[in-house]
Design an enzyme around this catalytic site. Sequence first.
Site, short mmCIF file in Angstrom:
data_model
loop_
_atom_site.label_atom_id
_atom_site.label_comp_id
_atom_site.label_asym_id
_atom_site.label_seq_id
_atom_site.Cartn_x
_atom_site.Cartn_y
_atom_site.Cartn_z
N PHE A 70 0.84 -1.19 0.00
CA PHE A 70 0.00 0.00 0.00
C PHE A 70 0.88 1.25 0.00
O PHE A 70 1.93 1.27 0.64
CB PHE A 70 -0.92 0.00 1.22
CG PHE A 70 -2.00 1.04 1.16
CD1 PHE A 70 -3.09 0.86 0.34
CD2 PHE A 70 -1.91 2.20 1.90
CE1 PHE A 70 -4.09 1.82 0.26
CE2 PHE A 70 -2.89 3.17 1.83
CZ PHE A 70 -4.00 2.98 1.01
N TYR B 72 -11.74 1.25 10.21
CA TYR B 72 -12.91 1.78 9.49
C TYR B 72 -13.37 0.90 8.34
O TYR B 72 -14.34 1.23 7.66
CB TYR B 72 -12.64 3.20 8.98
CG TYR B 72 -11.33 3.38 8.24
CD1 TYR B 72 -11.16 2.95 6.94
CD2 TYR B 72 -10.27 4.03 8.87
CE1 TYR B 72 -9.96 3.14 6.28
CE2 TYR B 72 -9.07 4.22 8.23
CZ TYR B 72 -8.93 3.78 6.93
OH TYR B 72 -7.72 3.97 6.26
N ARG C 195 -12.29 -3.30 -7.48
CA ARG C 195 -12.31 -4.16 -6.30
C ARG C 195 -13.74 -4.29 -5.79
O ARG C 195 -14.47 -3.30 -5.69
CB ARG C 195 -11.45 -3.59 -5.18
CG ARG C 195 -9.98 -3.51 -5.47
CD ARG C 195 -9.20 -3.19 -4.22
NE ARG C 195 -9.75 -2.07 -3.46
CZ ARG C 195 -9.20 -1.58 -2.35
NH1 ARG C 195 -8.11 -2.14 -1.85
NH2 ARG C 195 -9.74 -0.55 -1.71
#
Length: 415
Positions: free
Chosen positions: A138, A240, A389
Amino acid sequence: MTAQRQGTVDTWRERAAELDAADPLAAVRDEFLLDAAPRVVSYLDGNSLGRPLRVTGERMAAFIAQEWGGRLIRGWTDGWMDWPTQLGDQLGRAVLGAAPGQTVVADSTTVMLYKLARAAVDAAPDGRDEIVCDTDNFPTDRYVVEGIAAERGCRVRWIETDPDAGVTLDQVRAAVGSRTALALFSHVAYRSAHLADAPGITRAVHDAGGLVLWDLSHSVGSVELDLDGWGVDLAVGCTYKYLCGGPGAPAFGYLAARHHGVLRQPVQGWMGHAEPFTMGPGYAAATGARALLSGTPPIVAMVPVRCGLDLVERVGMAAIRAKSVLLTRFALDLADELLAGAGVTVASPRDDTTRGGHVTLRRPDFRAVNDRLWDAGVIGDFRAPDGIRLGLAPLSTSFTEVLDGMLVLAKEATR
């Protein structure tokens, strides 16, 4: 619609209905605010932002009225000071496979990642001046590593990773060595959903004498974890996504007990002090995982995290992972049939044991297709250069919702 096409859709609808009827977590969906976005046909981005729970609003209102409004500044001495470690222990118990006293909730993922990675590099013996990371990790992970390397005069040893795959044990074994200070990887690859061999890779880094830091952002709440059992040194992750903590919810940091008092995070703030209200000269780090704290904890933002964790702990990670596997397998089956001949490739692993909680489909024009999906009420997630995705949150996503989204995707991809 042709009779053959209608027959295919009807068959899939029957299959989705059967799966929903057999789903032991089906009733949990009623605990989410599913009707708050009436124009959304299918929400397939739970791996970026989870839906809110109904109880979250109730608890937030109660917190504001009773704890913040009712206790005012006394809330700190009445319990808020301990929330970062209490919530950390619940995370450890419910989703991380971590004993108490090793996890805290604070900061953003990026800040927590920096603090733990920098602590590991600073503690490395002389001659260990390399950080190992993969090229498809990432972005924040890569950027943090590059920044720390520049600060500390280290070298980053990059593992070239296929975006359709993830970092492998063999690649790690070939990259680590006598100069390795730290290896940093994502447990679930953010693009492909490849599930890394965390225990094997951790052992390989340890065999080379280095420490390993796992980014769990795309696996926590979707994949079963066993940080203590795997011998992990450090870990971070967000709350989250699958934990439904809400936009910008605080992250968590895990520091194995054997490193307490040895690894020192670099952002020395008053909340990480052994006696924060003494406010005297000089810094003395708190004991245990509390030493990972820096500034004032985001107490209000922890309320939704507690709501999500309470649900996850009640349901259990084994049941969540079982449904996650079924959801992603169902999405792959739909893609194979509905998108056959449309030039779409699957970037995610077919093997259930090496696939995380999302599915990525690729085609050169998928950025434009994703825009049309959003207009049609199907919320997926585009990741450059050409991937859509499908983030399938087990607690809030039904099989029928997956089918509805995939039918729209097939329509937009074949028009």
